[in-house]
Motif scaffolding. Structure first.
Motif, mmCIF file in Angstrom:
data_model
loop_
_atom_site.group_PDB
_atom_site.id
_atom_site.type_symbol
_atom_site.label_atom_id
_atom_site.label_comp_id
_atom_site.label_asym_id
_atom_site.label_seq_id
_atom_site.Cartn_x
_atom_site.Cartn_y
_atom_site.Cartn_z
ATOM 1 N N ARG A 294 24.140 21.881 -85.609
ATOM 2 C CA ARG A 294 23.415 20.672 -86.027
ATOM 3 C C ARG A 294 21.917 20.805 -85.805
ATOM 4 O O ARG A 294 21.110 20.411 -86.661
ATOM 5 N N ASP A 295 21.528 21.360 -84.675
ATOM 6 C CA ASP A 295 20.124 21.327 -84.266
ATOM 7 C C ASP A 295 19.320 22.558 -84.682
ATOM 8 O O ASP A 295 18.117 22.622 -84.426
ATOM 9 N N SER A 296 19.982 23.540 -85.315
ATOM 10 C CA SER A 296 19.289 24.792 -85.656
ATOM 11 C C SER A 296 18.756 24.820 -87.074
ATOM 12 O O SER A 296 18.146 25.813 -87.486
ATOM 13 N N VAL A 297 18.958 23.751 -87.826
ATOM 14 C CA VAL A 297 18.620 23.778 -89.260
ATOM 15 C C VAL A 297 17.128 24.021 -89.480
ATOM 16 O O VAL A 297 16.728 24.831 -90.327
ATOM 17 N N ALA A 298 16.280 23.342 -88.721
ATOM 18 C CA ALA A 298 14.834 23.515 -88.910
ATOM 19 C C ALA A 298 14.426 24.965 -88.658
ATOM 20 O O ALA A 298 13.579 25.520 -89.370
ATOM 21 N N ALA A 299 15.026 25.599 -87.665
ATOM 22 C CA ALA A 299 14.671 26.981 -87.336
ATOM 23 C C ALA A 299 15.110 27.941 -88.438
ATOM 24 O O ALA A 299 14.348 28.831 -88.843
ATOM 25 N N THR A 300 16.334 27.783 -88.954
ATOM 26 C CA THR A 300 16.783 28.701 -90.008
ATOM 27 C C THR A 300 16.074 28.399 -91.335
ATOM 28 O O THR A 300 15.835 29.304 -92.128
ATOM 29 N N SER B 116 23.697 33.336 -92.820
ATOM 30 C CA SER B 116 25.082 32.945 -92.544
ATOM 31 C C SER B 116 25.293 32.763 -91.054
ATOM 32 O O SER B 116 24.517 33.249 -90.223
ATOM 33 N N VAL B 117 26.360 32.042 -90.723
ATOM 34 C CA VAL B 117 26.757 31.793 -89.344
ATOM 35 C C VAL B 117 27.931 32.713 -89.020
ATOM 36 O O VAL B 117 28.920 32.750 -89.747
ATOM 37 N N GLN B 118 27.812 33.467 -87.939
ATOM 38 C CA GLN B 118 28.899 34.333 -87.477
ATOM 39 C C GLN B 118 29.587 33.659 -86.294
ATOM 40 O O GLN B 118 28.933 33.212 -85.360
ATOM 41 N N SER C 52 20.795 18.878 -96.617
ATOM 42 C CA SER C 52 20.484 19.317 -97.975
ATOM 43 C C SER C 52 21.226 20.613 -98.295
ATOM 44 O O SER C 52 21.613 21.372 -97.399
ATOM 45 N N LYS C 53 21.412 20.870 -99.572
ATOM 46 C CA LYS C 53 22.088 22.090 -99.992
ATOM 47 C C LYS C 53 21.279 23.322 -99.600
ATOM 48 O O LYS C 53 21.830 24.350 -99.200
ATOM 49 N N LEU C 54 19.958 23.250 -99.722
ATOM 50 C CA LEU C 54 19.115 24.392 -99.406
ATOM 51 C C LEU C 54 19.226 24.771 -97.936
ATOM 52 O O LEU C 54 19.072 25.945 -97.576
ATOM 53 N N SER C 55 19.507 23.806 -97.069
ATOM 54 C CA SER C 55 19.620 24.064 -95.632
ATOM 55 C C SER C 55 21.042 24.418 -95.199
ATOM 56 O O SER C 55 21.281 24.681 -94.021
ATOM 57 N N THR C 56 21.985 24.410 -96.141
ATOM 58 C CA THR C 56 23.380 24.710 -95.830
ATOM 59 C C THR C 56 23.585 26.217 -95.771
ATOM 60 O O THR C 56 23.069 26.957 -96.608
ATOM 61 N N MET D 230 30.176 18.465 -104.200
ATOM 62 C CA MET D 230 28.834 18.217 -104.725
ATOM 63 C C MET D 230 27.924 17.812 -103.578
ATOM 64 O O MET D 230 28.240 16.897 -102.812
ATOM 65 N N SER D 231 26.798 18.503 -103.450
ATOM 66 C CA SER D 231 25.829 18.132 -102.428
ATOM 67 C C SER D 231 25.283 16.744 -102.703
ATOM 68 O O SER D 231 25.105 16.328 -103.864
ATOM 69 N N LEU D 232 24.982 15.998 -101.637
ATOM 70 C CA LEU D 232 24.382 14.676 -101.795
ATOM 71 C C LEU D 232 22.960 14.745 -102.334
ATOM 72 O O LEU D 232 22.379 13.709 -102.673
ATOM 73 N N ASP D 233 22.402 15.962 -102.422
ATOM 74 C CA ASP D 233 21.109 16.126 -103.104
ATOM 75 C C ASP D 233 21.180 15.598 -104.527
ATOM 76 O O ASP D 233 20.151 15.214 -105.109
ATOM 77 N N TYR D 234 22.383 15.603 -105.123
ATOM 78 C CA TYR D 234 22.538 15.276 -106.535
ATOM 79 C C TYR D 234 23.007 13.848 -106.772
ATOM 80 O O TYR D 234 23.491 13.531 -107.874
ATOM 81 N N LEU D 235 22.888 12.978 -105.769
ATOM 82 C CA LEU D 235 23.118 11.563 -106.047
ATOM 83 C C LEU D 235 22.140 11.106 -107.135
ATOM 84 O O LEU D 235 20.960 11.453 -107.109
ATOM 85 N N PRO D 236 22.608 10.337 -108.105
ATOM 86 C CA PRO D 236 21.729 9.957 -109.215
ATOM 87 C C PRO D 236 20.665 8.953 -108.787
ATOM 88 O O PRO D 236 20.981 7.946 -108.130
ATOM 89 N N ALA D 237 19.417 9.212 -109.125
ATOM 90 C CA ALA D 237 18.334 8.278 -108.811
ATOM 91 C C ALA D 237 18.582 6.965 -109.564
ATOM 92 O O ALA D 237 19.067 6.976 -110.693
#
Length: 427
Positions: free
Chosen positions: A67-73, A88-90, A306-310, A394-401
């Motif tokens: 949860r907390d490592s997203v900003a670093a990666t 990737s996560v091992q 976000s999908k980019l951070s996944t 579907m990533s929530l990035d793609y919720l329709p505006a």
């Protein structure tokens, strides 16, 4: 002995958290149990510990670190973008993050202090193409790849190998010269590394709290169909609940006591990279999702990934009305299912999660980790014997505006994510 006591202590706490312990508080509107952020992670850690055979307290540390490592990666991805094939996560034999790069210029290993543990970050070199190039090749050549094979394949990016993965059945491979021959032909067509995977499967769509039951009768055939609610959303003026676009327009929501609430259909978006529809309803007191099979326990939604951070290997859970609550690893990013499930061919924007838990009726259900929302279930790939090979969302990035995710703003949500501390600079 100390490790044994530590493990047993957390196991006992886990059981208490999931049943009647004080971290579960009664929701005043529904009289149900609502988890705190820590209780939600502990529930998921129980599944992690079972699957990977690690002590429960180690599983909890790892999910906190995830949860907390997203900003670093994310920072590493941006720093090495021109060379990045994937992150990737091992999980075995130890827990670490792997950054795969093109070229042969080495990058020293580093580590990050996050989630109460120190996590190694290692860099592998030698990838034949970076992530952007593989995604572009998959998008540009998707129609040509489908035309080059006797049956429509599914395909996606594997960040662990930096390859374009093309999934075909044994019969297709045998009729087309075998996996090695298909590899060579598709690599020549796309100009990127290709890995053909053999899997006898069929991709198909899977036939107010997220993770709840929706029923409706199809006027065309008179049959009753079931779907699952996803997340509470708002367009700034109205509140609503999401499900999958391929579900029926006229659906009724059923709470755990089987009380029915008819929903008002707002709209559906089901082409290319979308599979979501929204039903309007009264504004929820809190944005909650059910997080257990029996729908006795709910958890708040505090943030969105976000999908980019996944990352491949992220450990996520989902709750479907048919399969219940289960957890597994993310496998492929930028995935395009086989067939015409998106009003035609699907764009390579979906994310796959390993089986074996998915069934018809799970469509629209929430994908999450702790109190972080990842996406809504679209469909699944089934083996010939009917078992679930993997599902995709579907990533929530793609919720329709202008619709956006509603998140919990309670006092516990203020520190939902803490950036990791890089201990040695990765240059």
């Amino acid at each position: 002995m100390r490790a044994y006591i530590e493990t047993m202590t957390l196991t006992a706490i886990l059981r208490l958290h999931l049943l009647w312990f004080a971290v579960l508080v009664a929701h005043p509107a529904a009289g149900q149990l609502v988890q705190t952020r820590e209780a939600a992670l502990i529930q998921d850690a129980g599944e992690y510990a079972r699957q990977y055979g690690v002590p429960a307290i180690e599983a909890l540390r790892r999910l906190r670190a995830q949860r907390d490592s997203v900003a670093a990666t994310d920072a590493l991805a941006e720093r090495h973008r021109s060379r990045l094939a994937g992150i990737s996560v091992q999980h075995r034999p130890d827990y670490r993050y792997v950054v795969y790069l093109t070229g042969d210029h080495p990058i020293p290993a580093t580590q990050i202090r996050v989630g109460g543990m120190t996590v190694p970050i290692v860099f592998r070199t030698g990838a034949k193409a970076n992530r952007d190039r593989v995604i572009w090749a998959m998008t540009y050549h998707q129609a040509a790849i489908r035309a080059a094979l006797p049956g429509a394949p599914s395909m996606g990016l594997d960040p662990r190998t930096g390859e374009l993965v093309v999934i075909v059945g044994n019969a297709i491979a045998a009729a087309d010269g075998g996996a090695t021959a298909i590899d060579a032909r598709l690599e020549k067509l796309t100009g990127v590394p290709v890995q053909v995977r053999l899997l006898e499967r069929t991709d198909r769509n899977l036939d107010l709290h997220g993770g709840g039951r929706l029923d409706g009768i199809n006027p065309d055939d008179g049959k009753r169909y079931r779907c699952t609610t996803g997340y509470a959303v708002s367009d700034g003026a109205r509140s609503g609940i999401t499900t999958a676009a391929h579900c029926l327009d006229n659906m009724t929501y059923y709470d755990p006591q089987r009380r029915a609430t008819p929903l008002s259909f707002v709209g559906q978006w089901g082409w290319g990279y979308h599979d979501v529809q929204i039903h309007a309803g009264a504004a929820p007191e809190r944005p909650l999702i059910y997080s257990d099979t029996a729908r006795l326990i709910a958890r708040p939604v505090e943030m969105q990934r976000s999908k980019l951070s996944t990352r491949a290997g992220d450990f996520v859970c989902h709750r479907g009305e048919s399969s219940g609550y289960s957890c597994a690893e993310i496998e492929l990013l930028d995935f395009a299912p086989a067939g015409d499930l998106c009003g035609g061919a699907c764009l390579p924007t979906w994310v796959t999660v390993a089986g074996p838990n998915c069934k018809g009726g799970d469509s629209g259900g929430p994908v999450f980790s702790g109190t972080t929302a990842f996406g809504v279930v679209k469909g699944a790939s089934y083996r010939r014997d009917g078992t679930c090979a993997f599902y995709f969302y579907m990533s929530l990035d793609y919720l329709p505006a202008p619709w956006g995710l509603l998140v919990d703003s309670g006092p516990d949500a203020a520190s939902a994510s803490r950036p990791g501390e890089i201990l040695t600079a990765p240059f």
